[in-house]
Design a protein around this motif. Structure first.
Motif, PDB file in Angstrom:
ATOM      1  N   TYR A 155       0.858  -1.172   0.000  1.00 55.79           N
ATOM      2  CA  TYR A 155       0.000   0.000   0.000  1.00 55.79           C
ATOM      3  C   TYR A 155       0.895   1.222   0.000  1.00 55.79           C
ATOM      4  O   TYR A 155       2.123   1.085  -0.127  1.00 55.79           O
ATOM      5  CB  TYR A 155      -0.990  -0.013   1.173  1.00 55.79           C
ATOM      6  N   SER A 156       0.323   2.413   0.157  1.00 53.74           N
ATOM      7  CA  SER A 156       1.066   3.644  -0.122  1.00 53.74           C
ATOM      8  C   SER A 156       2.374   3.770   0.659  1.00 53.74           C
ATOM      9  O   SER A 156       3.376   4.255   0.127  1.00 53.74           O
ATOM     10  CB  SER A 156       0.184   4.865   0.155  1.00 53.74           C
ATOM     11  N   THR A 200      -0.853   1.562  -8.560  1.00 54.68           N
ATOM     12  CA  THR A 200      -2.176   2.021  -8.148  1.00 54.68           C
ATOM     13  C   THR A 200      -2.154   2.850  -6.869  1.00 54.68           C
ATOM     14  O   THR A 200      -2.714   3.944  -6.810  1.00 54.68           O
ATOM     15  CB  THR A 200      -3.114   0.813  -7.973  1.00 54.68           C
ATOM     16  N   ASN A 201      -1.530   2.349  -5.807  1.00 51.84           N
ATOM     17  CA  ASN A 201      -1.650   3.007  -4.509  1.00 51.84           C
ATOM     18  C   ASN A 201      -0.718   4.193  -4.323  1.00 51.84           C
ATOM     19  O   ASN A 201      -0.788   4.886  -3.305  1.00 51.84           O
ATOM     20  CB  ASN A 201      -1.457   2.000  -3.379  1.00 51.84           C
ATOM     21  N   HIS A 231      -9.043   9.307  -6.381  1.00 50.57           N
ATOM     22  CA  HIS A 231      -9.316   7.979  -5.850  1.00 50.57           C
ATOM     23  C   HIS A 231      -9.937   7.151  -6.974  1.00 50.57           C
ATOM     24  O   HIS A 231     -10.825   7.650  -7.670  1.00 50.57           O
ATOM     25  CB  HIS A 231     -10.305   8.127  -4.694  1.00 50.57           C
ATOM     26  N   GLU A 232      -9.474   5.927  -7.319  1.00 46.15           N
ATOM     27  CA  GLU A 232      -8.582   5.149  -6.491  1.00 46.15           C
ATOM     28  C   GLU A 232      -7.198   5.040  -7.144  1.00 46.15           C
ATOM     29  O   GLU A 232      -6.203   4.942  -6.449  1.00 46.15           O
ATOM     30  CB  GLU A 232      -9.178   3.763  -6.269  1.00 46.15           C
TER      31      GLU A 232
END
Length: 324
Positions: A155-156, A200-201, A231-232
């Motif tokens: 994730y980010s 993506t993140n 988002h997203e």
């Protein structure tokens, strides 16, 4: 009492949109896609558009595991089999005619790739979910029969994902880039020297220049030509014969188009997106031999249905190595 002379903000049609466009992107050449085919009355997470040599269309449904085939020109939708692996995310066809199905597993460490016949029989493990920790989202073949895949982890602030190359005999997996916050879409340029990857993140587009061996990055060859907003984030992608890149924007109901250097040059909107419909746009793919793009999207969050939409791209789709 309210002083009417105090400056105040007010809504415009743009700011009232469920997914407002950036001012820099709102002025891009823009078209709205048309409905092409309803896949289901339910909201299904459609992904992995891939045409076979007869120009029939394969796609998958992530959370339920169904593998669909749309027979053309009749547009007849068939559920050909259920994936034996959890959360299939893409379907690609090798030059040997076998379906290569990537799967995300538990979204932590149980994903991989299997190959099957076009009816789901004779499964073969290509990237094992026992010996590796990948969550494989997408893949793209090169002309040698090897392929690149994305690892959809992290994730980010915990970038566990990456991009890897599998040799044509499937005996070796080589890392290309790592430390990515959910590597998602992947595409290979017409000359096989540029690899495109969406993160993506972290909302980023990677452009990776490769040496002739296909696994070594050119000096200063890995760059981020574009940062997405909203988002997203960016999802699956494909190229056309002019090396333009088409990136589906998940949660935004649109496809952004970039030239071969990574500059945005156009976009395709899903109908109803301003009111929050069809925002889960996941994957674009060209009908072989044409400039007609098919895009999958769904209305899961609103309890709606699942559709394929269509619009024309800047050029004809690239003739993938899977058809040679």
């Amino acid at each position: 009492m309210t002083n009417s002379k105090i400056p105040g903000l007010y809504y415009t049609e743009s700011s009232k949109s469920a997914v407002p466009l950036l001012s820099s992107e709102a002025h891009l050449q823009t078209v709205t896609a048309e409905p092409w085919l309803k896949i289901s009355d339910e909201g299904l997470q459609l992904e992995g558009l891939c045409f076979d040599r007869n120009h029939n269309l394969f796609l998958c449904e992530v959370f339920g595991g169904s593998i669909f085939r749309v027979d053309l020109p009749e547009k007849k939708v068939n559920t050909v089999f259920k994936s034996e692996k959890t959360n299939p995310a893409s379907v690609k066809i090798h030059k040997n005619g076998r379906l290569y199905i990537s799967y995300l597993g538990d979204f932590k460490d149980t994903g991989g790739i299997i190959a099957t016949d076009d009816d789901g029989n004779n499964p073969e493990s290509i990237v094992s979910d026992i010996d590796t920790d990948y969550c494989v989202d997408d893949l793209v073949f090169d002309s040698k029969g090897g392929f690149y895949f994305t690892d959809f982890r992290g994730y980010s602030t915990n970038p566990l994902g990456g991009v890897y190359y599998v040799s044509p005999d499937h005996s070796k997996i080589t890392p290309i880039i790592q430390n990515i916050a959910v590597a998602n879409g992947i595409a290979l340029s017409t000359d096989e020297r540029v690899l495109w990857v969406t993160e993506t993140n972290a909302n980023r587009l990677h452009r990776i220049s490769l040496k002739e061996d296909g696994v070594t990055i050119e000096p200063f060859g890995a760059s981020i030509p574009y940062h997405f907003t909203g988002h997203e984030g960016p999802d699956s992608c494909c190229i056309d014969s002019d090396d333009n890149l088409y990136v589906a924007m998940y949660g935004q109901g649109r496809v952004l188009v970039f030239n071969k250097s990574g500059y945005p040059i156009g976009q395709i909107l899903m109908p109803g997106r301003d009111k929050g419909h069809m925002l889960r746009s996941t994957h674009p793919a060209f009908i072989p031999g044409t400039d007609q793009l098919i895009i999958c999207a769904n209305d899961i969050e609103r309890g709606g249905d699942s559709w394929l939409f269509t619009a024309k791209g800047f050029a004809k789709g690239h003739t993938s190595y899977q058809f040679q």
